[in-house]
Each structure stands twice: as C-alpha cells, then as structure tokens.
Design a protein around this motif. Structure first.
Motif, PDB file in Angstrom:
ATOM      1  N   ALA A   1      17.602  53.960   9.524  1.00 35.12           N
ATOM      2  CA  ALA A   1      17.876  52.621  10.059  1.00 35.12           C
ATOM      3  C   ALA A   1      17.241  52.453  11.442  1.00 35.12           C
ATOM      4  O   ALA A   1      16.686  51.389  11.744  1.00 35.12           O
ATOM      5  CB  ALA A   1      19.381  52.381  10.123  1.00 35.12           C
ATOM      6  N   ARG A   2      17.319  53.488  12.276  1.00 35.84           N
ATOM      7  CA  ARG A   2      16.683  53.414  13.605  1.00 35.84           C
ATOM      8  C   ARG A   2      15.173  53.278  13.487  1.00 35.84           C
ATOM      9  O   ARG A   2      14.547  52.516  14.227  1.00 35.84           O
ATOM     10  CB  ARG A   2      17.049  54.645  14.436  1.00 35.84           C
ATOM     11  CG  ARG A   2      18.470  54.639  14.958  1.00 35.84           C
ATOM     12  CD  ARG A   2      18.686  55.705  16.017  1.00 35.84           C
ATOM     13  NE  ARG A   2      18.381  57.051  15.560  1.00 35.84           N
ATOM     14  CZ  ARG A   2      19.258  57.887  15.024  1.00 35.84           C
ATOM     15  NH1 ARG A   2      20.519  57.532  14.893  1.00 35.84           N
ATOM     16  NH2 ARG A   2      18.901  59.092  14.642  1.00 35.84           N
ATOM     17  N   ILE A   3      14.568  53.998  12.544  1.00 32.40           N
ATOM     18  CA  ILE A   3      13.119  53.902  12.337  1.00 32.40           C
ATOM     19  C   ILE A   3      12.747  52.506  11.879  1.00 32.40           C
ATOM     20  O   ILE A   3      11.793  51.909  12.388  1.00 32.40           O
ATOM     21  CB  ILE A   3      12.636  54.970  11.326  1.00 32.40           C
ATOM     22  CG1 ILE A   3      12.732  56.359  11.940  1.00 32.40           C
ATOM     23  CG2 ILE A   3      11.208  54.686  10.875  1.00 32.40           C
ATOM     24  CD1 ILE A   3      12.453  57.480  10.973  1.00 32.40           C
ATOM     25  N   LEU A   4      13.478  51.939  10.916  1.00 31.52           N
ATOM     26  CA  LEU A   4      13.192  50.595  10.430  1.00 31.52           C
ATOM     27  C   LEU A   4      13.338  49.562  11.548  1.00 31.52           C
ATOM     28  O   LEU A   4      12.518  48.648  11.667  1.00 31.52           O
ATOM     29  CB  LEU A   4      14.110  50.246   9.257  1.00 31.52           C
ATOM     30  CG  LEU A   4      13.804  50.966   7.947  1.00 31.52           C
ATOM     31  CD1 LEU A   4      14.871  50.622   6.908  1.00 31.52           C
ATOM     32  CD2 LEU A   4      12.432  50.581   7.431  1.00 31.52           C
ATOM     33  N   GLN A   5      14.371  49.691  12.355  1.00 31.92           N
ATOM     34  CA  GLN A   5      14.570  48.762  13.460  1.00 31.92           C
ATOM     35  C   GLN A   5      13.417  48.865  14.452  1.00 31.92           C
ATOM     36  O   GLN A   5      12.906  47.856  14.926  1.00 31.92           O
ATOM     37  CB  GLN A   5      15.903  49.045  14.166  1.00 31.92           C
ATOM     38  CG  GLN A   5      16.200  48.105  15.315  1.00 31.92           C
ATOM     39  CD  GLN A   5      16.337  46.664  14.864  1.00 31.92           C
ATOM     40  OE1 GLN A   5      16.781  46.378  13.765  1.00 31.92           O
ATOM     41  NE2 GLN A   5      15.941  45.755  15.736  1.00 31.92           N
ATOM     42  N   PHE A   6      12.989  50.042  14.745  1.00 32.18           N
ATOM     43  CA  PHE A   6      11.871  50.255  15.664  1.00 32.18           C
ATOM     44  C   PHE A   6      10.598  49.613  15.113  1.00 32.18           C
ATOM     45  O   PHE A   6       9.860  48.944  15.834  1.00 32.18           O
ATOM     46  CB  PHE A   6      11.663  51.753  15.904  1.00 32.18           C
ATOM     47  CG  PHE A   6      10.533  52.072  16.825  1.00 32.18           C
ATOM     48  CD1 PHE A   6      10.635  51.805  18.182  1.00 32.18           C
ATOM     49  CD2 PHE A   6       9.358  52.622  16.344  1.00 32.18           C
ATOM     50  CE1 PHE A   6       9.593  52.095  19.044  1.00 32.18           C
ATOM     51  CE2 PHE A   6       8.311  52.914  17.192  1.00 32.18           C
ATOM     52  CZ  PHE A   6       8.429  52.648  18.553  1.00 32.18           C
ATOM     53  N   ARG A   7      10.348  49.797  13.811  1.00 32.75           N
ATOM     54  CA  ARG A   7       9.165  49.195  13.191  1.00 32.75           C
ATOM     55  C   ARG A   7       9.227  47.675  13.224  1.00 32.75           C
ATOM     56  O   ARG A   7       8.228  47.012  13.469  1.00 32.75           O
ATOM     57  CB  ARG A   7       9.018  49.682  11.756  1.00 32.75           C
ATOM     58  CG  ARG A   7       8.555  51.115  11.667  1.00 32.75           C
ATOM     59  CD  ARG A   7       8.387  51.548  10.244  1.00 32.75           C
ATOM     60  NE  ARG A   7       7.945  52.928  10.176  1.00 32.75           N
ATOM     61  CZ  ARG A   7       7.957  53.646   9.084  1.00 32.75           C
ATOM     62  NH1 ARG A   7       8.373  53.124   7.947  1.00 32.75           N
ATOM     63  NH2 ARG A   7       7.540  54.897   9.101  1.00 32.75           N
ATOM     64  N   ARG A   8      10.405  47.121  12.953  1.00 33.34           N
ATOM     65  CA  ARG A   8      10.557  45.662  13.000  1.00 33.34           C
ATOM     66  C   ARG A   8      10.262  45.136  14.398  1.00 33.34           C
ATOM     67  O   ARG A   8       9.609  44.111  14.554  1.00 33.34           O
ATOM     68  CB  ARG A   8      11.972  45.262  12.591  1.00 33.34           C
ATOM     69  CG  ARG A   8      12.209  45.338  11.113  1.00 33.34           C
ATOM     70  CD  ARG A   8      13.577  44.775  10.754  1.00 33.34           C
ATOM     71  NE  ARG A   8      13.951  45.237   9.437  1.00 33.34           N
ATOM     72  CZ  ARG A   8      15.007  45.977   9.162  1.00 33.34           C
ATOM     73  NH1 ARG A   8      15.846  46.326  10.124  1.00 33.34           N
ATOM     74  NH2 ARG A   8      15.250  46.372   7.944  1.00 33.34           N
ATOM     75  N   GLU A   9      10.754  45.827  15.410  1.00 29.14           N
ATOM     76  CA  GLU A   9      10.526  45.403  16.789  1.00 29.14           C
ATOM     77  C   GLU A   9       9.041  45.464  17.143  1.00 29.14           C
ATOM     78  O   GLU A   9       8.547  44.632  17.896  1.00 29.14           O
ATOM     79  CB  GLU A   9      11.333  46.258  17.756  1.00 29.14           C
ATOM     80  CG  GLU A   9      12.822  46.009  17.674  1.00 29.14           C
ATOM     81  CD  GLU A   9      13.637  47.005  18.491  1.00 29.14           C
ATOM     82  OE1 GLU A   9      13.027  47.882  19.137  1.00 29.14           O
ATOM     83  OE2 GLU A   9      14.873  46.894  18.464  1.00 29.14           O
ATOM     84  N   LEU A  10       8.323  46.433  16.603  1.00 34.58           N
ATOM     85  CA  LEU A  10       6.890  46.537  16.876  1.00 34.58           C
ATOM     86  C   LEU A  10       6.093  45.431  16.192  1.00 34.58           C
ATOM     87  O   LEU A  10       5.109  44.934  16.732  1.00 34.58           O
ATOM     88  CB  LEU A  10       6.353  47.891  16.421  1.00 34.58           C
ATOM     89  CG  LEU A  10       6.665  49.087  17.295  1.00 34.58           C
ATOM     90  CD1 LEU A  10       6.114  50.351  16.657  1.00 34.58           C
ATOM     91  CD2 LEU A  10       6.077  48.911  18.678  1.00 34.58           C
TER      92      LEU A  10
END
Length: 108
Positions: A88-97
């Motif tokens: 979930a943290r990885i997906l959130q980070f990707r969305r923010e990028l």
C-alpha cells in the motif's frame, strides 16, 4: 545462504563439542570460516549476521494466533499484514509521483 538442515546440523555438532571446526566443516561440506563465524555468533542462522535473521524456526510448542488486522491464523507477527502495508505504501508513493501537481489555476 545455507539450507536450514545444514545450519541445524552445524549447530548440533558445535553444541555437542568434541569436534574441531575443520572436522565439522568437512563433515557438513561448508568452509571452516562459516563454522567458525557461527560458533562465534558473527553469522546468524539465516543470514550474514544476527541482525539480518529472517523468520525463526517454528518449534512444535509455538502456537498460531489470530491476527487482529486480517483475522488469519498466523504465527505473530502477521507477515501477510506487513506485506500488504508495504504494498500500500508503494502504491501510494507511485500515485503521488504520477499525479500532476495541484495548484491554483491561471485565468486565461
């Protein structure tokens, strides 16, 4: 990384005593350095050092418990919940990028 069977055999022979590190290394098929580092505690059972130990060996006396988050019957801590949180943290980070920056709109 050594197979668990070899690690347990080395530990058993070290604990029994009576054999040199060289003899244990020959019998098990690993280097003398590996046996010596395990004997000194410089090499953990499942990695290069004690700080890198991975999941411990489950003994017959360990009892699985219900995870309060997912409800699964697991050995604590629940690895599945840890993996899900990490994903979930990885997906959130990707969305923010990938999201364009949101700022005030300019009038045309």
């Amino acid at each position: 990384m050594l197979p668990t069977v070899l690690i347990l055999e080395i530990r058993r022979l070290l604990d029994a005593g009576g054999m040199s590190h060289r003899a244990i290394a020959r019998k098990v098929g690993v280097s003398r350095t590996t046996v010596a580092e395990m004997a000194r505690g410089r090499r953990g059972d499942f990695g290069r050092g004690p700080e890198e130990r991975r999941a411990p060996i489950r003994h017959a006396t360990s009892i699985p418990v219900r995870c309060p988050t997912c409800g699964g019957l697991v050995y604590a801590p629940c690895r599945l919940c840890e993996v899900r949180e990490h994903q979930a943290r990885i997906l959130q980070f990707r969305r923010e990028l990938l999201e364009p920056p949101r700022g005030p709109r300019r009038a045309a």
